[in-house]
Design an enzyme around this catalytic site. Structure first.
Site, short mmCIF file in Angstrom:
data_model
loop_
_atom_site.label_atom_id
_atom_site.label_comp_id
_atom_site.label_asym_id
_atom_site.label_seq_id
_atom_site.Cartn_x
_atom_site.Cartn_y
_atom_site.Cartn_z
N ARG A 242 16.32 17.86 0.37
CA ARG A 242 14.91 17.62 0.02
C ARG A 242 14.33 18.90 -0.56
O ARG A 242 14.51 19.98 0.03
CB ARG A 242 14.13 17.24 1.28
CG ARG A 242 12.69 16.88 1.01
CD ARG A 242 12.51 15.51 0.41
NE ARG A 242 12.89 14.47 1.35
CZ ARG A 242 13.18 13.22 0.99
NH1 ARG A 242 13.16 12.84 -0.28
NH2 ARG A 242 13.53 12.32 1.90
N THR B 163 0.82 -1.22 0.00
CA THR B 163 0.00 0.00 0.00
C THR B 163 0.85 1.26 0.00
O THR B 163 0.31 2.37 -0.03
CB THR B 163 -0.89 0.04 1.27
OG1 THR B 163 -0.04 -0.16 2.40
CG2 THR B 163 -1.95 -1.03 1.22
N GLY B 164 2.17 1.13 0.02
CA GLY B 164 3.04 2.29 0.16
C GLY B 164 3.34 2.96 -1.18
O GLY B 164 2.93 2.50 -2.25
N HIS C 108 13.97 12.75 -8.72
CA HIS C 108 15.18 13.23 -8.04
C HIS C 108 16.14 13.80 -9.08
O HIS C 108 16.33 13.20 -10.16
CB HIS C 108 15.90 12.06 -7.33
CG HIS C 108 15.25 11.62 -6.04
ND1 HIS C 108 14.07 12.12 -5.56
CD2 HIS C 108 15.68 10.69 -5.13
CE1 HIS C 108 13.79 11.53 -4.40
NE2 HIS C 108 14.74 10.66 -4.13
N LYS D 260 24.72 6.51 2.61
CA LYS D 260 24.26 5.44 1.73
C LYS D 260 24.80 5.66 0.33
O LYS D 260 25.32 4.74 -0.31
CB LYS D 260 22.72 5.43 1.66
CG LYS D 260 22.01 4.94 2.89
CD LYS D 260 20.49 5.04 2.65
CE LYS D 260 19.73 5.20 3.94
NZ LYS D 260 18.31 5.53 3.73
N GLY E 213 10.09 10.32 -2.13
CA GLY E 213 11.14 9.47 -1.57
C GLY E 213 10.94 9.22 -0.09
O GLY E 213 11.46 8.25 0.47
N VAL F 131 6.18 3.13 -2.74
CA VAL F 131 6.98 2.23 -3.59
C VAL F 131 6.16 1.00 -3.99
O VAL F 131 6.14 0.60 -5.16
CB VAL F 131 8.29 1.81 -2.87
CG1 VAL F 131 9.05 0.78 -3.70
CG2 VAL F 131 9.16 3.02 -2.59
N CYS G 106 17.59 5.13 -4.00
CA CYS G 106 17.19 5.75 -5.28
C CYS G 106 18.24 6.73 -5.82
O CYS G 106 18.53 6.73 -7.02
CB CYS G 106 15.85 6.45 -5.13
SG CYS G 106 15.68 7.39 -3.61
P1 NAP Z 1 5.21 4.35 2.71
O1 NAP Z 1 4.54 5.04 1.59
O2 NAP Z 1 5.16 4.95 4.07
O3 NAP Z 1 4.65 2.83 2.78
C1 NAP Z 1 5.06 1.93 3.77
C2 NAP Z 1 4.51 0.56 3.45
O4 NAP Z 1 5.05 -0.38 4.39
C3 NAP Z 1 3.00 0.47 3.58
O5 NAP Z 1 2.52 -0.45 2.64
C4 NAP Z 1 2.82 -0.05 4.99
O6 NAP Z 1 1.61 -0.74 5.19
C5 NAP Z 1 3.97 -1.06 5.04
N1 NAP Z 1 4.32 -1.40 6.41
C6 NAP Z 1 4.62 -0.57 7.41
N2 NAP Z 1 4.86 -1.28 8.54
C7 NAP Z 1 4.69 -2.57 8.23
C8 NAP Z 1 4.79 -3.79 8.97
N3 NAP Z 1 5.12 -3.81 10.25
N4 NAP Z 1 4.56 -4.95 8.32
C9 NAP Z 1 4.23 -4.95 7.00
N5 NAP Z 1 4.13 -3.82 6.24
C10 NAP Z 1 4.34 -2.66 6.86
O7 NAP Z 1 6.75 4.15 2.42
P2 NAP Z 1 7.49 3.94 0.99
O8 NAP Z 1 7.95 5.24 0.48
O9 NAP Z 1 6.69 3.06 0.11
O10 NAP Z 1 8.81 3.20 1.47
C11 NAP Z 1 8.79 1.97 2.12
C12 NAP Z 1 10.23 1.53 2.35
O11 NAP Z 1 10.84 1.30 1.08
C13 NAP Z 1 11.11 2.59 3.03
O12 NAP Z 1 11.02 2.51 4.43
C14 NAP Z 1 12.45 2.27 2.51
O13 NAP Z 1 13.07 1.31 3.32
C15 NAP Z 1 12.18 1.71 1.13
N6 NAP Z 1 12.40 2.75 0.10
C16 NAP Z 1 13.45 2.59 -0.71
C17 NAP Z 1 13.73 3.53 -1.64
C18 NAP Z 1 14.96 3.41 -2.47
O14 NAP Z 1 15.66 4.36 -2.49
N7 NAP Z 1 15.21 2.30 -3.12
C19 NAP Z 1 12.94 4.63 -1.81
C20 NAP Z 1 11.85 4.78 -0.99
C21 NAP Z 1 11.59 3.82 -0.03
P3 NAP Z 1 0.31 -0.01 5.86
O15 NAP Z 1 -0.50 0.51 4.72
O16 NAP Z 1 -0.38 -1.15 6.54
O17 NAP Z 1 0.79 1.03 6.78
O1 3JN Z 2 14.41 10.06 0.83
C1 3JN Z 2 14.49 9.59 -0.31
O2 3JN Z 2 14.37 10.28 -1.32
C2 3JN Z 2 14.77 8.14 -0.46
C3 3JN Z 2 14.50 7.43 0.80
C4 3JN Z 2 14.76 6.16 0.98
C5 3JN Z 2 14.53 5.52 2.25
C6 3JN Z 2 13.57 6.00 3.13
C7 3JN Z 2 13.40 5.41 4.37
C8 3JN Z 2 14.18 4.35 4.76
C9 3JN Z 2 15.32 4.42 2.63
C10 3JN Z 2 16.29 3.85 1.65
O3 3JN Z 2 15.85 3.08 0.81
O4 3JN Z 2 17.48 4.15 1.68
C11 3JN Z 2 15.15 3.86 3.89
C12 3JN Z 2 16.01 2.74 4.35
O5 3JN Z 2 17.07 3.02 4.92
O6 3JN Z 2 15.62 1.61 4.16
#
Ligand code: NAP
Ligand code: 3JN
Length: 347
Positions: free
Chosen positions: A244, A14-15, A251, A222, A162, A17, A131
């Site tokens: 930001r 649901t997030g 980005h 990172k 992000g 990503v 990212c």
């Molecule tokens: P987001 O929009 O806040 O979505 C978070 C997602 O994680 C929601 O689906 C949420 O579900 C779920 N979640 C939270 N707690 C959970 C739990 N205990 N068990 C199962 N699911 C859970 O965040 P997002 O931007 O999509 O990012 C999510 C994560 O992806 C980040 O924390 C980061 O680690 C990673 N990320 C990576 C990059 C990258 O650079 N590659 C970029 C952005 C994010 P609910 O709907 O139930 O709350």
């Molecule tokens: O802030 C951004 O533009 C990218 C954010 C990525 C992010 C957000 C929360 C946790 C990360 C990531 O993928 O590096 C994390 C994480 O450390 O998993």
């Protein structure tokens, strides 16, 4: 590629990503026999449309991964630390979008255009880089290959998506409030924590994630550490400043590099990048052609322009690199890794 279809799970469906991951699976016509969608208890029970199917989101638990072959994780580091090993133990290959395992020497950190072959040494978990790192290394790898690379200095201009779906909502609300003349509430950015929160609308915040003891933020560290690992350049000098800015998606990065070779021209670099995998060159000052984040939204490529030779250093170059942070920066790179695993016969 064989005609095999796979049981795929998306954790964090649901997030910001996770929703893009599902869209990417549709756009790529990924061979899926069954899709399991997982979240926290907050969203469990919601019904989501995937192609013609209605799928009920379930709470992610260790048993959710029984029978899963490919698990795409983007629910934060603590969820990955707990559940990714459980998924791998049950036979799934995990592609993890968080920083939980990125620097683990036993976990490949992969951008297919750069180090696809590192997938051969996976032990059940593969890490998707940050990212900002991904879009930079896609653009720099062809230059490294042709001319060597010994220094990278990057400043980022990062979109709020992000920081997740709640940060997008915060920018919308703050922008509207300011334009109405109302007081602004800042609750989420720079990070969801007990630290200070600053207004992001009509602002620029030089902090993404927490400060480390060395004065750099975790986001900056990172970029530094991941770049060295992905490019197999442990000794390359890297410095990053991550900022930001108040745009929703896309980005941008101003990048300065120094090559090992001298006698390289800006034209040489442009020719290289014109044919580089995953790169779209947009560089023509006479037509004011350069990459813009507003143009890259929804596209899987990395856009590069403003390529100039430094005025003082013969081996120095400046570039402007832009990409959709939720696609190549996250969802597309993850699905691309899954496609590479199939192509290489690793799943
Ligand atoms: P987001 O929009 O806040 O979505 C978070 C997602 O994680 C929601 O689906 C949420 O579900 C779920 N979640 C939270 N707690 C959970 C739990 N205990 N068990 C199962 N699911 C859970 O965040 P997002 O931007 O999509 O990012 C999510 C994560 O992806 C980040 O924390 C980061 O680690 C990673 N990320 C990576 C990059 C990258 O650079 N590659 C970029 C952005 C994010 P609910 O709907 O139930 O709350
Ligand atoms: O802030 C951004 O533009 C990218 C954010 C990525 C992010 C957000 C929360 C946790 C990360 C990531 O993928 O590096 C994390 C994480 O450390 O998993």
């Amino acid at each position: 590629m064989s005609n095999k279809q796979y049981h795929v799970a998306v954790v964090g469906a649901t997030g910001a990503v996770g929703t893009q991951m599902m869209q990417m699976l549709i756009d790529r016509d990924f061979p899926i026999s069954k899709l399991t969608l997982l979240s926290s208890p907050r969203s469990a029970g919601k019904v989501v449309k995937f192609k013609d199917e209605e799928i009920t989101i379930q709470v992610a638990t260790p048993d959710s991964f029984e029978g899963v072959e490919i698990a795409l994780f983007s629910a934060g580091g603590s969820v990955s630390k707990e559940l990714a090993p459980e998924a791998a133990k049950r036979g799934a290959i995990v592609i993890d979008n968080t920083s939980a395992f990125r620097m683990d020497p036993n976990v490949p950190l992969v951008v297919p255009e750069v180090n696809e072959n590192d997938l051969h040494r996976h032990n059940g978990i593969i890490a998707n880089p940050n990212c900002s790192t991904i879009q930079m290394v896609v653009a720099l790898e062809p230059i490294r290959k042709a001319y060597g690379l010994n220094k990278i200095i990057v400043s980022t201009y990062q979109a709020v998506s992000g920081a997740g779906a709640s940060a997008v909502a915060e920018l919308e609300e703050q922008s509207a409030a300011i334009l109405r003349g109302d007081a602004v509430k800042a609750e989420i950015l720079p990070v969801k924590s007990d630290e200070k929160h600053y207004q992001i609308a009509f602002n620029a915040i030089p902090q993404i994630d927490k400060f480390q003891d060395n004065g750099f933020t975790y986001e900056e560290m990172k970029m530094i550490n991941e770049t060295k690992k992905i490019m197999h350049l442990p000794d390359v000098q890297v410095a990053a400043t991550c900022v930001r800015i108040p745009i929703m998606t896309g980005h941008s990065e101003s990048v300065y590099i120094e090559t090992d070779s001298t006698n390289v021209t800006a034209h040489d670099v442009k020719i290289l990048l014109q044919d580089a995998p995953g790169v779209v060159l947009q560089d023509d000052p006479s037509k004011q052609l350069y990459p813009l984040p507003a143009d890259c939204v929804g596209k899987p490529d990395v856009f590069v322009g403003r390529i100039r030779k430094d005025l003082d250093r013969d081996n120095g170059f400046h570039l402007w690199i832009v990409s959709d942070n939720l696609l190549k920066g996250a969802a597309w790179n993850s699905v691309q890794i899954a496609e590479s695993l199939i192509k290489l016969g690793l799943v």
